[in-house]
Scaffold this motif. Structure first.
Motif, PDB file in Angstrom:
ATOM      1  N   MET A   1       0.816  -1.196   0.000  1.00 46.40           N
ATOM      2  CA  MET A   1       0.000   0.000   0.000  1.00 46.40           C
ATOM      3  C   MET A   1       0.863   1.265   0.000  1.00 46.40           C
ATOM      4  SD  MET A   1      -3.102   0.621  -0.191  1.00 46.40           S
ATOM      5  CE  MET A   1      -4.367   1.767   0.106  1.00 46.40           C
ATOM      6  N   GLU A   2       1.972   1.216   0.691  1.00 45.72           N
ATOM      7  CA  GLU A   2       2.864   2.375   0.733  1.00 45.72           C
ATOM      8  C   GLU A   2       3.455   2.669  -0.644  1.00 45.72           C
ATOM      9  OE1 GLU A   2       3.484   4.593   3.178  1.00 45.72           O
ATOM     10  OE2 GLU A   2       1.844   3.561   4.177  1.00 45.72           O
ATOM     11  N   HIS A   3       3.683   1.612  -1.426  1.00 52.03           N
ATOM     12  CA  HIS A   3       4.223   1.823  -2.772  1.00 52.03           C
ATOM     13  C   HIS A   3       3.208   2.546  -3.654  1.00 52.03           C
ATOM     14  CE1 HIS A   3       7.864  -0.373  -2.071  1.00 52.03           C
ATOM     15  NE2 HIS A   3       7.180  -1.440  -1.659  1.00 52.03           N
ATOM     16  N   ALA A   4       1.931   2.211  -3.499  1.00 51.74           N
ATOM     17  CA  ALA A   4       0.893   2.872  -4.288  1.00 51.74           C
ATOM     18  C   ALA A   4       0.805   4.350  -3.916  1.00 51.74           C
ATOM     19  CB  ALA A   4      -0.446   2.186  -4.073  1.00 51.74           C
ATOM     20  N   LYS A   5       0.883   4.667  -2.627  1.00 50.05           N
ATOM     21  CA  LYS A   5       0.854   6.062  -2.194  1.00 50.05           C
ATOM     22  C   LYS A   5       2.062   6.823  -2.732  1.00 50.05           C
ATOM     23  CE  LYS A   5      -1.695   5.384   2.094  1.00 50.05           C
ATOM     24  NZ  LYS A   5      -1.638   5.461   3.552  1.00 50.05           N
ATOM     25  N   GLY A   6       3.215   6.177  -2.690  1.00 47.62           N
ATOM     26  CA  GLY A   6       4.426   6.810  -3.215  1.00 47.62           C
ATOM     27  C   GLY A   6       4.337   7.050  -4.711  1.00 47.62           C
ATOM     28  N   LEU A   7       3.780   6.071  -5.433  1.00 51.95           N
ATOM     29  CA  LEU A   7       3.620   6.228  -6.879  1.00 51.95           C
ATOM     30  C   LEU A   7       2.646   7.355  -7.201  1.00 51.95           C
ATOM     31  CD1 LEU A   7       4.198   5.256  -9.754  1.00 51.95           C
ATOM     32  CD2 LEU A   7       2.302   3.648  -9.475  1.00 51.95           C
ATOM     33  N   LEU A   8       1.524   7.416  -6.469  1.00 53.38           N
ATOM     34  CA  LEU A   8       0.563   8.499  -6.690  1.00 53.38           C
ATOM     35  C   LEU A   8       1.183   9.859  -6.398  1.00 53.38           C
ATOM     36  CD1 LEU A   8      -2.740   7.007  -5.268  1.00 53.38           C
ATOM     37  CD2 LEU A   8      -2.292   7.677  -7.628  1.00 53.38           C
ATOM     38  N   LEU A   9       1.937   9.952  -5.326  1.00 52.58           N
ATOM     39  CA  LEU A   9       2.597  11.214  -4.990  1.00 52.58           C
ATOM     40  C   LEU A   9       3.589  11.608  -6.072  1.00 52.58           C
ATOM     41  CD1 LEU A   9       3.068  13.493  -2.979  1.00 52.58           C
ATOM     42  CD2 LEU A   9       4.783  12.055  -1.868  1.00 52.58           C
ATOM     43  N   PHE A  10       4.359  10.641  -6.548  1.00 55.31           N
ATOM     44  CA  PHE A  10       5.324  10.906  -7.615  1.00 55.31           C
ATOM     45  C   PHE A  10       4.613  11.401  -8.873  1.00 55.31           C
ATOM     46  CE2 PHE A  10       7.565   9.351 -11.399  1.00 55.31           C
ATOM     47  CZ  PHE A  10       8.760  10.048 -11.268  1.00 55.31           C
ATOM     48  N   LEU A  11       3.536  10.716  -9.283  1.00 58.38           N
ATOM     49  CA  LEU A  11       2.804  11.116 -10.488  1.00 58.38           C
ATOM     50  C   LEU A  11       2.175  12.493 -10.316  1.00 58.38           C
ATOM     51  CD1 LEU A  11       1.115   7.722 -11.393  1.00 58.38           C
ATOM     52  CD2 LEU A  11       3.011   8.835 -12.589  1.00 58.38           C
ATOM     53  N   HIS A  12       1.652  12.765  -9.131  1.00 59.95           N
ATOM     54  CA  HIS A  12       1.056  14.066  -8.846  1.00 59.95           C
ATOM     55  C   HIS A  12       2.100  15.180  -8.962  1.00 59.95           C
ATOM     56  CE1 HIS A  12      -1.509  17.027  -6.886  1.00 59.95           C
ATOM     57  NE2 HIS A  12      -0.558  17.257  -6.003  1.00 59.95           N
ATOM     58  N   ILE A  13       3.263  14.968  -8.389  1.00 59.18           N
ATOM     59  CA  ILE A  13       4.316  15.983  -8.417  1.00 59.18           C
ATOM     60  C   ILE A  13       4.864  16.175  -9.832  1.00 59.18           C
ATOM     61  CG2 ILE A  13       6.666  16.497  -7.647  1.00 59.18           C
ATOM     62  CD1 ILE A  13       5.839  15.306  -4.916  1.00 59.18           C
ATOM     63  N   VAL A  14       5.101  15.088 -10.539  1.00 59.90           N
ATOM     64  CA  VAL A  14       5.636  15.196 -11.906  1.00 59.90           C
ATOM     65  C   VAL A  14       4.637  15.917 -12.815  1.00 59.90           C
ATOM     66  CG1 VAL A  14       6.250  13.855 -13.965  1.00 59.90           C
ATOM     67  CG2 VAL A  14       7.210  13.250 -11.750  1.00 59.90           C
ATOM     68  N   GLY A  68      -4.141  14.128  -7.196  1.00 59.13           N
ATOM     69  CA  GLY A  68      -4.327  14.740  -5.889  1.00 59.13           C
ATOM     70  C   GLY A  68      -5.599  14.257  -5.210  1.00 59.13           C
ATOM     71  N   ILE A  69      -6.679  14.159  -5.961  1.00 55.21           N
ATOM     72  CA  ILE A  69      -7.941  13.666  -5.391  1.00 55.21           C
ATOM     73  C   ILE A  69      -7.827  12.213  -4.995  1.00 55.21           C
ATOM     74  CG2 ILE A  69     -10.335  13.119  -5.969  1.00 55.21           C
ATOM     75  CD1 ILE A  69     -10.378  15.725  -7.617  1.00 55.21           C
ATOM     76  N   VAL A  70      -7.204  11.388  -5.831  1.00 55.90           N
ATOM     77  CA  VAL A  70      -7.028   9.976  -5.508  1.00 55.90           C
ATOM     78  C   VAL A  70      -6.198   9.823  -4.240  1.00 55.90           C
ATOM     79  CG1 VAL A  70      -6.004   7.807  -6.290  1.00 55.90           C
ATOM     80  CG2 VAL A  70      -7.371   9.171  -7.874  1.00 55.90           C
ATOM     81  N   MET A  71      -5.188  10.650  -4.051  1.00 59.38           N
ATOM     82  CA  MET A  71      -4.365  10.564  -2.838  1.00 59.38           C
ATOM     83  C   MET A  71      -5.191  10.909  -1.594  1.00 59.38           C
ATOM     84  SD  MET A  71      -0.514  11.895  -3.668  1.00 59.38           S
ATOM     85  CE  MET A  71      -1.025  13.583  -3.678  1.00 59.38           C
ATOM     86  N   VAL A  72      -6.091  11.876  -1.715  1.00 64.04           N
ATOM     87  CA  VAL A  72      -6.910  12.274  -0.572  1.00 64.04           C
ATOM     88  C   VAL A  72      -7.889  11.152  -0.207  1.00 64.04           C
ATOM     89  CG1 VAL A  72      -8.731  13.856   0.173  1.00 64.04           C
ATOM     90  CG2 VAL A  72      -6.696  14.735  -0.963  1.00 64.04           C
TER      91      VAL A  72
END
Length: 73
Positions: A1-14, A68-72
């Motif tokens: 699960m942490e990998h998915a959050k990290g991937l979403l954060l990375f995609l959001h920032i990029v 961003g919405i998916v991360m929230v």
């Protein structure tokens, strides 16, 4: 699960960096360059570059907001 959050954060920032960078490029490079062209040259250039630039910036904005919405949630 942490990998998915990290991937979403990375995609959001990029996506956000590319979105803001694209806007800065348009504002500080593309528009001044087009402003120095003759109207006969400027029209076809804007007709060619404009729609692609708008689509690119809109898709990046949508991706930034979506990730961003998916991360929230």
């Amino acid at each position: 699960m942490e990998h998915a959050k990290g991937l979403l954060l990375f995609l959001h920032i990029v996506a956000g960096v590319l979105w803001v960078g694209g806007l800065a490029y348009v504002r500080f490079v593309l528009l001044p360059g087009l402003g120095r062209q003759q109207p006969a040259v400027r029209g076809p250039m804007v007709a060619d570059i404009g729609p692609r630039t708008v689509r690119y910036l809109l898709r990046l904005g949508e991706a930034t907001i979506f990730f961003g919405i998916v991360m929230v949630l």
